[in-house]
Design an enzyme around this catalytic site. Structure first.
Site, mmCIF file in Angstrom:
data_model
loop_
_atom_site.group_PDB
_atom_site.id
_atom_site.type_symbol
_atom_site.label_atom_id
_atom_site.label_comp_id
_atom_site.label_asym_id
_atom_site.label_seq_id
_atom_site.Cartn_x
_atom_site.Cartn_y
_atom_site.Cartn_z
ATOM 1 N N ARG A 1 -7.130 -29.995 -23.457
ATOM 2 C CA ARG A 1 -6.998 -29.661 -22.028
ATOM 3 C C ARG A 1 -6.739 -30.936 -21.246
ATOM 4 O O ARG A 1 -7.585 -31.834 -21.241
ATOM 5 C CB ARG A 1 -8.289 -29.026 -21.511
ATOM 6 C CG ARG A 1 -8.800 -27.854 -22.351
ATOM 7 C CD ARG A 1 -8.276 -26.548 -21.820
ATOM 8 N NE ARG A 1 -8.554 -25.448 -22.732
ATOM 9 C CZ ARG A 1 -9.259 -24.375 -22.398
ATOM 10 N NH1 ARG A 1 -9.787 -24.270 -21.210
ATOM 11 N NH2 ARG A 1 -9.415 -23.399 -23.270
ATOM 12 N N GLU B 1 -7.220 -31.895 -18.426
ATOM 13 C CA GLU B 1 -7.919 -31.811 -17.145
ATOM 14 C C GLU B 1 -8.067 -33.215 -16.592
ATOM 15 O O GLU B 1 -8.456 -34.123 -17.299
ATOM 16 C CB GLU B 1 -9.297 -31.187 -17.328
ATOM 17 C CG GLU B 1 -9.246 -29.989 -18.239
ATOM 18 C CD GLU B 1 -10.358 -29.005 -18.003
ATOM 19 O OE1 GLU B 1 -10.916 -28.987 -16.905
ATOM 20 O OE2 GLU B 1 -10.651 -28.247 -18.929
ATOM 21 N N ARG C 1 -19.400 -32.417 -18.342
ATOM 22 C CA ARG C 1 -19.271 -31.217 -19.183
ATOM 23 C C ARG C 1 -17.832 -30.868 -19.552
ATOM 24 O O ARG C 1 -17.571 -29.786 -20.053
ATOM 25 C CB ARG C 1 -19.978 -30.038 -18.536
ATOM 26 C CG ARG C 1 -19.496 -29.712 -17.182
ATOM 27 C CD ARG C 1 -20.556 -28.956 -16.418
ATOM 28 N NE ARG C 1 -20.007 -28.627 -15.123
ATOM 29 C CZ ARG C 1 -19.849 -27.402 -14.663
ATOM 30 N NH1 ARG C 1 -20.235 -26.379 -15.377
ATOM 31 N NH2 ARG C 1 -19.329 -27.199 -13.494
ATOM 32 N N HIS C 2 -16.904 -31.774 -19.256
ATOM 33 C CA HIS C 2 -15.520 -31.548 -19.660
ATOM 34 C C HIS C 2 -15.036 -32.631 -20.598
ATOM 35 O O HIS C 2 -15.322 -33.811 -20.391
ATOM 36 C CB HIS C 2 -14.589 -31.524 -18.439
ATOM 37 C CG HIS C 2 -14.732 -30.289 -17.624
ATOM 38 N ND1 HIS C 2 -15.571 -30.212 -16.557
ATOM 39 C CD2 HIS C 2 -14.130 -29.080 -17.733
ATOM 40 C CE1 HIS C 2 -15.501 -28.986 -16.030
ATOM 41 N NE2 HIS C 2 -14.637 -28.284 -16.737
ATOM 42 N N GLU D 1 -21.498 -22.819 -18.178
ATOM 43 C CA GLU D 1 -20.802 -21.767 -18.927
ATOM 44 C C GLU D 1 -20.596 -22.216 -20.369
ATOM 45 O O GLU D 1 -20.187 -23.346 -20.619
ATOM 46 C CB GLU D 1 -19.448 -21.520 -18.264
ATOM 47 C CG GLU D 1 -18.590 -20.508 -18.982
ATOM 48 C CD GLU D 1 -17.116 -20.626 -18.558
ATOM 49 O OE1 GLU D 1 -16.837 -20.570 -17.355
ATOM 50 O OE2 GLU D 1 -16.272 -20.789 -19.467
ATOM 51 N N SER E 1 -16.171 -17.779 -22.635
ATOM 52 C CA SER E 1 -15.379 -16.799 -21.880
ATOM 53 C C SER E 1 -14.809 -15.807 -22.878
ATOM 54 O O SER E 1 -14.428 -16.213 -23.982
ATOM 55 C CB SER E 1 -14.170 -17.424 -21.196
ATOM 56 O OG SER E 1 -14.555 -18.250 -20.185
ATOM 57 N N ARG F 1 -20.590 -27.839 -25.666
ATOM 58 C CA ARG F 1 -21.484 -27.304 -24.626
ATOM 59 C C ARG F 1 -22.694 -26.603 -25.241
ATOM 60 O O ARG F 1 -23.788 -26.645 -24.693
ATOM 61 C CB ARG F 1 -20.723 -26.353 -23.712
ATOM 62 C CG ARG F 1 -19.730 -27.085 -22.854
ATOM 63 C CD ARG F 1 -19.259 -26.187 -21.749
ATOM 64 N NE ARG F 1 -18.277 -26.872 -20.937
ATOM 65 C CZ ARG F 1 -17.729 -26.338 -19.864
ATOM 66 N NH1 ARG F 1 -18.049 -25.110 -19.503
ATOM 67 N NH2 ARG F 1 -16.856 -27.018 -19.160
HETATM 68 P P1 AMO Z 1 -11.996 -20.928 -21.567
HETATM 69 O O1 AMO Z 1 -10.858 -21.726 -21.047
HETATM 70 O O2 AMO Z 1 -13.008 -20.449 -20.571
HETATM 71 O O3 AMO Z 1 -11.484 -19.614 -22.314
HETATM 72 O O4 AMO Z 1 -12.734 -21.769 -22.693
HETATM 73 C C1 AMO Z 1 -13.779 -21.192 -23.457
HETATM 74 C C2 AMO Z 1 -14.947 -22.143 -23.567
HETATM 75 O O5 AMO Z 1 -14.525 -23.376 -24.125
HETATM 76 C C3 AMO Z 1 -15.249 -24.451 -23.555
HETATM 77 N N1 AMO Z 1 -14.325 -25.375 -22.888
HETATM 78 C C4 AMO Z 1 -14.510 -26.702 -22.771
HETATM 79 N N2 AMO Z 1 -15.497 -27.505 -23.201
HETATM 80 C C5 AMO Z 1 -15.405 -28.811 -22.909
HETATM 81 N N3 AMO Z 1 -14.379 -29.381 -22.240
HETATM 82 C C6 AMO Z 1 -13.361 -28.608 -21.781
HETATM 83 N N4 AMO Z 1 -12.345 -29.175 -21.120
HETATM 84 C C7 AMO Z 1 -13.395 -27.207 -22.059
HETATM 85 N N5 AMO Z 1 -12.578 -26.172 -21.771
HETATM 86 C C8 AMO Z 1 -13.161 -25.091 -22.284
HETATM 87 C C9 AMO Z 1 -16.220 -23.839 -22.554
HETATM 88 C C10 AMO Z 1 -15.572 -22.521 -22.233
HETATM 89 O O6 AMO Z 1 -16.513 -21.568 -21.825
HETATM 90 N N6 AMO Z 1 -8.932 -18.220 -24.517
HETATM 91 C C11 AMO Z 1 -10.188 -18.173 -23.744
HETATM 92 C C12 AMO Z 1 -11.335 -17.636 -24.573
HETATM 93 C C13 AMO Z 1 -11.186 -16.151 -24.937
HETATM 94 O O7 AMO Z 1 -10.980 -15.338 -24.002
HETATM 95 O O8 AMO Z 1 -11.340 -15.809 -26.117
HETATM 96 C C14 AMO Z 1 -10.511 -19.586 -23.270
HETATM 97 O O9 AMO Z 1 -10.011 -20.573 -23.762
HETATM 98 O O10 AMO Z 1 -17.471 -23.666 -23.199
#
Ligand code: AMO
Length: 434
Positions: free
Chosen positions: A211, A213, A219-220, A357, A360, A408
């Protein structure tokens, strides 16, 4: 190294060869002690300056901290030694010397900032409390795999270099693929759905997601590990059951198998396995609970995302893992299915720890026409995703799934301050190596 004994297994009366890192040298004058550390513990090695071979004593005393030594000798009981035994050496060899100046003190007596620790991760991991995190991480991954096996899911590995993104266009890392633009995958989303639509039916993956970001938060990460599940003939409530079971199994495994690591982290007393079902709130309930506290400057209204502040308020109110389900359709991605009796509300859900969180997920849109509409509504060109959408013309049953951030899960389980503590070599805005 053939014939090597772990320090923890060296028993009085035996002649052993141990090998490990020189943790400390205690020179008391006529007598000196070397403390040798390996994967399983530490042991004292006694050096008597008068009674022993001069060359042997010199080798031991000259070695710098964190050098790797191989020590052969007799194990004797010694109540004053840290572990109740000591080795009286007959041979000492320096297997790998360490420089006298270390960039980081693995004994932990001198604190180091996180960037210094991450730059010198090999030395940092010699600290028991750092190593404990990654031993627990390993136990968690094993438990998660086992829990999925019990749910009849097959482990899959999907591509990480892809032609298109799925989780919003701005967060993609582009790569050059033989002169063509490609991207690092943000989620195995579309692939796991394609596989749930095959005869595999129930699949899971533990793999990297990328990602781009911009924000740097505790937490990212820019490269995270995602635990993904997808099940054919599942609805969103069954997917939630699996998320709850996998999470609980991870906690149980740590409680059962990682007592020493929890002790090292100072968590032996407070570590609690979630008991019972996680409360399932609707998005509407969640808004009401947050608004009722009166703590936000502005009331949350239908369609708002839950801000970090709102998540914290709700986490405090609920006080345990919980789900927020039935999100507004407009907030959730195109692949999430709406409720049949209410198109404003989706089957999308999040699973939360009081701090943040974790998951998802939702039931997926498996009806071809609706799927194409969903792409268009989200401003995506369905033709670019033809490899995915076309399969929905050939019998893809209803299915549901979720993704969970492994780091997480660890950060919340072990009450760590920063997500980087749960990754060996984190990738963030400032860090591309090691
Ligand atoms: P989402 O984007 O919410 O959903 O990601 C799912 C979970 O992945 C973790 N996560 C991260 N952890 C750390 N750093 C990040 N940048 C990061 N991005 C995401 C979180 C988050 O809740 N395709 C959907 C899932 C699905 O519907 O099956 C998805 O990617 O814990």
């Amino acid at each position: 190294m053939h014939g090597r004994t772990y320090t923890a297994d060296a028993a009085p009366g035996e002649t052993v060869t141990v090998a490990g890192w020189l943790h400390e040298t205690r020179d008391l004058g006529g007598i000196a002690f070397l403390i040798l550390r390996d994967k399983r513990g530490r042991i004292q090695v006694k050096l008597e300056k008068d009674g022993m071979d001069d060359a042997l004593v010199e080798t031991g005393l000259d070695a710098h901290r964190e050098s790797v030594l191989r020590v052969e000798g007799d194990v004797e009981e010694e109540p004053r030694a840290p572990t109740g035994v000591e080795i009286v050496p007959t041979a000492i060899e320096v297997v790998a010397a360490a420089d006298p100046e270390l960039p980081l003190d693995p004994s932990g007596k001198v604190d180091a900032e996180l960037p210094t620790r991450l730059d010198n991760r090999t030395l940092d991991l010699r600290k028991p409390e750092v190593q404990a995190i990654f031993r627990i991480r390993s136990a968690v991954q094993r438990a998660v795999r086992e829990a999925f096996r019990e749910h009849d899911a097959t482990e899959i590995n999907t591509p990480k270099i892809v032609a298109t993104g799925t989780e919003g266009g701005t967060e993609l890392f582009p790569v050059s693929y033989f002169g063509e633009e490609a991207f690092m995958n943000q989620s195995p989303q579309l692939f796991k759905q394609l596989l749930a639509g095959s005869n595999l039916e129930r699949v899971f993956e533990i793999g990297p997601i990328f990602r781009a970001e911009e924000h740097n938060t505790p937490r990212h990460l820019n490269e995270a590990t995602s635990i993904d599940f997808e099940g054919a003939f599942c609805d969103h409530t069954e997917a939630m059951d699996v998320a709850e079971a996998v999470t609980t199994a991870a906690y149980e495994a740590v409680a059962d198998d990682c007592a020493d690591e929890l002790e090292t982290l100072g968590l032996a007393d407070e570590f609690a396995v979630p008991d019972g079902e996680f409360p399932r709130l609707s998005y509407r309930d969640a808004l009401d609970r947050v608004n009722a506290t009166g703590e936000l400057d502005e009331h949350l209204v239908w369609g708002d995302d839950l801000s970090t502040e709102a998540e914290h308020i709700l986490g405090r109110e609920v006080g345990e893992h919980y789900f927020v389900a039935d999100w507004p359709s407009e907030v959730k991605p195109f692949y999430i299915k709406d409720h049949d009796d209410d198109e404003e509300t989706s089957t999308g859900f999040d699973m939360m720890h009081p701090r943040m969180e974790l998951v998802s997920g939702g039931q997926r849109e498996h009806r071809y026409d609706r799927l194409i509409e969903g792409f268009e509504q989200q401003g995506l060109d369905p033709e670019e995703f033809g490899y995915y959408t076309e399969m929905f013309r050939y019998g893809v049953p209803p299915h549901a799934g979720w993704g969970m951030g492994a780091e997480r899960l660890l950060v919340t389980m072990l009450d760590l301050d920063n997500i980087r503590e749960a990754v060996l070599f984190p990738r963030d805005r400032q860090r591309l190596s090691p």
